[in-house]
Write a protein that holds these residues in place. Structure first.
Motif: not given
Length: 361
Positions: A360, A107, A119-120, A281, A109
């Motif tokens: 995940i 994920k 999102s990943y 994803i 940052s």
């Protein structure tokens, strides 16, 4: 009908860059060819068997040849299928270009330029130099481990260049009437010579439908023209098996492309429209490739389109395990392209269980 295409000559398949006589003098070929190129050769062979010298209804025959469809397209070493290494694998550095490792899912940052749909990210879990897996192959056992999510310390691969060598050729255009060379028509191209390795030589394998009977391709073999410069390949009947559909555990699954795909965008967005609640994803996609070709019916070039390349990987989240396995059963070993493009053998894929470090938490 399953066929094995064995080349008799070095083969040349153009990429999507312009190559006009008198302007560009260099053409770099690609390998393997686009499945649509092979389908075009098979359609021409089918038409040549159906037409006689006095047939005037060639348009009808060209339309009828559209029944020919490629349902699988790939490579084999000996009589065993091999597959391009999926792009969510990597090599950890120089000297280790035959042992691939799976990327981990993170994920982020940090701010990235990735599309908003994901999102990943897939990340190579190493502090050292990373090498691409492009131009490498997995054997059948390696692909079975991949699609079932088995996470060995590394996955053995082979170099495509060990079986197919690049061969440079220089030529010049000639006047068809005088047979003298034409000024400004010097060219250079790179063709593909298949190494003679006895039982371990590389061939192209396809699963094609639309021929009336086995006799349509001759009982033993046929010689057909394929690619640029009208080079020859022998088409023989063969048998091969592909890895079975994996049992997806959980909501997450991967789709890996075995052939280039046309989606109208950079990922199979239409799947999210077809299956309610399905979400993309993460993805590991290569640079787009250009697909064109020749329109047999209208006798003109096809429009050039940007395709997602072979080996690209898409990680999806289904609403539940039942939906994930439903998608796996429907698309594993099939095309995920929309109708018409699927006839060309584009978008053929495997569905795979993610590795442990790609789930995940």
């Amino acid at each position: 009908m399953k066929l094995q295409l064995e080349p008799l000559d070095p083969l040349f398949f153009r990429d999507g860059r312009p190559f006009t006589m008198g302007e560009e003098t260099y053409a770099e070929g690609v390998f393997p060819p686009m499945p649509s190129t092979v389908r075009g050769a098979l359609r021409s062979m089918w038409m040549s068997q159906k037409l006689d010298a006095y047939d005037t209804e060639k348009d009808k025959q060209a339309k009828a040849s559209a029944r020919i469809a490629i349902r699988y397209f790939g490579l084999s070493i000996g009589d065993k299928p091999v597959f391009h290494v999926p792009l969510d694998l990597f090599f950890s550095g120089r000297g280790k270009e035959t042992l691939a490792q799976p990327m981990e899912l993170i994920k982020p940052s940090f701010v990235s330029s990735c599309p908003v749909e994901v999102s990943y990210l897939f990340k190579a879990d190493t502090d050292g130099k990373v090498e691409s897996v492009a131009g490498h192959l997995l054997d059948e056992e390696g692909m079975k481990k991949y699609i079932n999510g088995n996470t060995p310390s590394n996955i053995a691969t082979e170099r495509l260049s060990d079986f197919v060598k690049k061969e440079h050729k220089i030529g010049i255009g000639r006047n068809n009437e005088t047979h003298l060379t034409e000024e400004g028509l010097l060219y250079r191209l790179i063709s593909n010579r298949f190494e003679d390795m006895n039982d371990d030589s590389m061939t192209i394998i396809i699963d094609v439908e639309g021929f009336d009977t086995q006799i349509d391709t001759a009982p033993l073999y046929s010689v057909i023209l394929l690619g640029g410069e009208r080079k020859s390949v022998v088409a023989r009947s063969c048998e091969f098996d592909l890895p079975d559909v994996p049992k997806i555990q959980g909501r997450y699954f991967k789709i890996v492309l075995l052939t280039p795909a046309l989606f109208g965008t950079w990922y199979p967005k239409h799947l999210c429209d077809e299956f309610s609640g399905l979400k993309l994803i993460a993805a590991s996609a290569g640079k787009p490739v250009l697909i064109g070709g020749w329109d047999i019916l209208n006798q003109c070039p096809k429009p050039m389109r940007r395709a997602v390349p072979t080996g690209s990987v898409f990680l999806f989240e289904a609403i539940d395990e039942v939906q994930a396995n439903m998608i796996a059963r429907k698309y594993h070993g099939e095309s995920i392209c929309k109708p018409l493009d699927d006839l060309d053998g584009l978008g053929i894929c495997f569905v795979a269980q993610p590795f442990d470090n790609q789930k995940i938490k």
